[in-house]
Motif scaffolding. Structure first.
Motif, mmCIF file in Angstrom:
data_model
loop_
_atom_site.group_PDB
_atom_site.id
_atom_site.type_symbol
_atom_site.label_atom_id
_atom_site.label_comp_id
_atom_site.label_asym_id
_atom_site.label_seq_id
_atom_site.Cartn_x
_atom_site.Cartn_y
_atom_site.Cartn_z
ATOM 1 N N ALA A 250 0.766 -1.188 0.028
ATOM 2 C CA ALA A 250 -0.156 -0.012 -0.014
ATOM 3 C C ALA A 250 0.942 1.186 -0.156
ATOM 4 O O ALA A 250 0.705 2.346 -0.701
ATOM 5 C CB ALA A 250 -0.913 -0.062 1.257
ATOM 6 N N LEU A 251 1.932 1.158 0.876
ATOM 7 C CA LEU A 251 2.951 2.571 0.921
ATOM 8 C C LEU A 251 3.504 2.720 -0.359
ATOM 9 O O LEU A 251 3.521 3.868 -0.886
ATOM 10 C CB LEU A 251 3.860 2.252 2.022
ATOM 11 C CG LEU A 251 3.050 2.400 3.416
ATOM 12 C CD1 LEU A 251 4.216 2.059 4.507
ATOM 13 C CD2 LEU A 251 2.751 3.882 3.713
ATOM 14 N N MET B 89 -4.802 10.124 -8.298
ATOM 15 C CA MET B 89 -6.104 9.034 -8.644
ATOM 16 C C MET B 89 -7.111 8.911 -7.611
ATOM 17 O O MET B 89 -8.260 8.926 -7.880
ATOM 18 C CB MET B 89 -5.571 7.860 -9.283
ATOM 19 C CG MET B 89 -4.998 8.243 -10.661
ATOM 20 S SD MET B 89 -3.998 6.597 -11.197
ATOM 21 C CE MET B 89 -4.397 6.572 -12.918
ATOM 22 N N LEU B 90 -6.365 8.402 -6.385
ATOM 23 C CA LEU B 90 -7.541 8.146 -5.275
ATOM 24 C C LEU B 90 -8.269 9.350 -4.971
ATOM 25 O O LEU B 90 -9.275 9.371 -4.594
ATOM 26 C CB LEU B 90 -6.422 7.680 -4.172
ATOM 27 C CG LEU B 90 -5.867 6.302 -4.242
ATOM 28 C CD1 LEU B 90 -4.917 5.930 -2.867
ATOM 29 C CD2 LEU B 90 -6.715 5.159 -4.289
ATOM 30 N N ARG C 228 -3.821 -3.900 -6.852
ATOM 31 C CA ARG C 228 -2.854 -4.870 -6.335
ATOM 32 C C ARG C 228 -2.737 -4.667 -4.660
ATOM 33 O O ARG C 228 -2.901 -5.453 -3.822
ATOM 34 C CB ARG C 228 -1.566 -5.220 -6.669
ATOM 35 C CG ARG C 228 -1.386 -6.171 -7.868
ATOM 36 C CD ARG C 228 -0.092 -6.479 -7.977
ATOM 37 N NE ARG C 228 0.886 -5.133 -8.408
ATOM 38 C CZ ARG C 228 1.158 -4.406 -9.220
ATOM 39 N NH1 ARG C 228 0.573 -4.844 -10.323
ATOM 40 N NH2 ARG C 228 1.989 -3.589 -9.066
ATOM 41 N N ALA C 229 -2.832 -3.164 -4.198
ATOM 42 C CA ALA C 229 -2.512 -2.854 -3.116
ATOM 43 C C ALA C 229 -3.936 -2.856 -2.436
ATOM 44 O O ALA C 229 -4.124 -2.365 -1.094
ATOM 45 C CB ALA C 229 -1.798 -1.406 -2.844
ATOM 46 N N CYS C 230 -4.897 -3.041 -2.967
ATOM 47 C CA CYS C 230 -6.254 -3.011 -2.389
ATOM 48 C C CYS C 230 -6.768 -1.694 -2.099
ATOM 49 O O CYS C 230 -7.840 -1.669 -1.433
ATOM 50 C CB CYS C 230 -6.336 -4.009 -1.269
ATOM 51 S SG CYS C 230 -6.202 -5.769 -1.349
ATOM 52 N N LEU C 231 -6.408 -0.786 -2.704
ATOM 53 C CA LEU C 231 -6.713 0.772 -2.329
ATOM 54 C C LEU C 231 -7.940 0.990 -3.390
ATOM 55 O O LEU C 231 -8.459 2.062 -2.991
ATOM 56 C CB LEU C 231 -5.725 1.652 -2.483
ATOM 57 C CG LEU C 231 -4.508 1.264 -1.453
ATOM 58 C CD1 LEU C 231 -3.225 2.327 -1.775
ATOM 59 C CD2 LEU C 231 -4.983 1.502 -0.158
ATOM 60 N N GLN D 28 -12.517 2.527 0.563
ATOM 61 C CA GLN D 28 -12.421 3.631 1.630
ATOM 62 C C GLN D 28 -12.027 2.842 2.759
ATOM 63 O O GLN D 28 -11.314 3.248 3.547
ATOM 64 C CB GLN D 28 -13.726 4.091 1.789
ATOM 65 C CG GLN D 28 -13.769 5.474 2.674
ATOM 66 C CD GLN D 28 -12.746 6.586 2.427
ATOM 67 O OE1 GLN D 28 -12.637 6.908 1.131
ATOM 68 N NE2 GLN D 28 -11.751 6.895 3.094
ATOM 69 N N ALA D 29 -12.509 1.621 3.155
ATOM 70 C CA ALA D 29 -12.205 0.789 4.204
ATOM 71 C C ALA D 29 -10.671 0.461 4.264
ATOM 72 O O ALA D 29 -10.022 0.860 5.328
ATOM 73 C CB ALA D 29 -12.785 -0.472 4.267
ATOM 74 N N ALA D 30 -10.076 0.206 3.102
ATOM 75 C CA ALA D 30 -8.625 -0.051 3.115
ATOM 76 C C ALA D 30 -7.885 1.050 3.316
ATOM 77 O O ALA D 30 -6.727 0.892 3.935
ATOM 78 C CB ALA D 30 -8.028 -0.825 1.700
ATOM 79 N N ILE D 31 -8.380 2.318 2.660
ATOM 80 C CA ILE D 31 -7.463 3.724 2.891
ATOM 81 C C ILE D 31 -7.612 4.032 4.392
ATOM 82 O O ILE D 31 -6.826 4.463 4.928
ATOM 83 C CB ILE D 31 -8.080 4.499 1.911
ATOM 84 C CG1 ILE D 31 -7.775 4.297 0.527
ATOM 85 C CG2 ILE D 31 -7.541 6.056 2.240
ATOM 86 C CD1 ILE D 31 -8.373 5.159 -0.899
#
Lengths: 100, 100
Positions: free
Chosen positions: A8-9, A20-21, A67-70, A86-89
């Protein structure tokens, strides 16, 4: 499912992927021209336009975020539509606050 | 001085570097065997012992953290001593909370 913090990082360590996010927080504002309903997500092609980057570069950035689930994606016909996970972030920000 | 978000995120996208930052929160607990006073920082050699990694690997990890401004260092004689840069870490967590 807990996120992979390293993955994720690395995913957010690029300004285009953070943009993008961020745009996906408010699709109505950032992608008003999309013909498909924004409820199913933002089409990859919309990011090509918004970033001015090539389709393959955008595709690689989206794949890294996924891949990072974001982000999550949904295929409809020939198009892929993306939404923020949103939950992952939230989990990412929370864990960084705790672990750093 | 504002941190470079890309640099800082890459720096913490490695579990060993996150461990190092975390240990520096409480040097008395994690490096009780250091002979030099912990007030000047934690000696690079202490991280070699704690991680079990080679001196050159540890050195590279510390350099990455320092380039990202997440640690500060001070040279005393032949040794380098490291401290957390708490202000930079706080800024990193705050900006992520805002920008993501």
């Amino acid at each position: 499912m807990p996120i992979d913090l390293d993955e994720a990082l690395k995913a957010i360590a690029h300004p285009v992927r953070r943009d993008m996010l961020s745009w996906l927080k408010d699709p109505q504002r950032h992608f008003p021209d999309q013909e498909h309903p924004l409820e199913i997500g933002v089409c990859a092609g919309q990011f090509d336009q918004r970033t001015g980057l090539s389709q393959s570069t955008v595709s690689a950035h989206l794949a890294t975020l996924q891949r990072a689930c974001l982000v999550t994606s949904r295929r409809v016909g020939q198009w892929n539509f993306f939404k923020r996970n949103q939950a992952a972030i939230d989990e990412l920000v929370r864990r960084l606050g705790e672990e750093l």
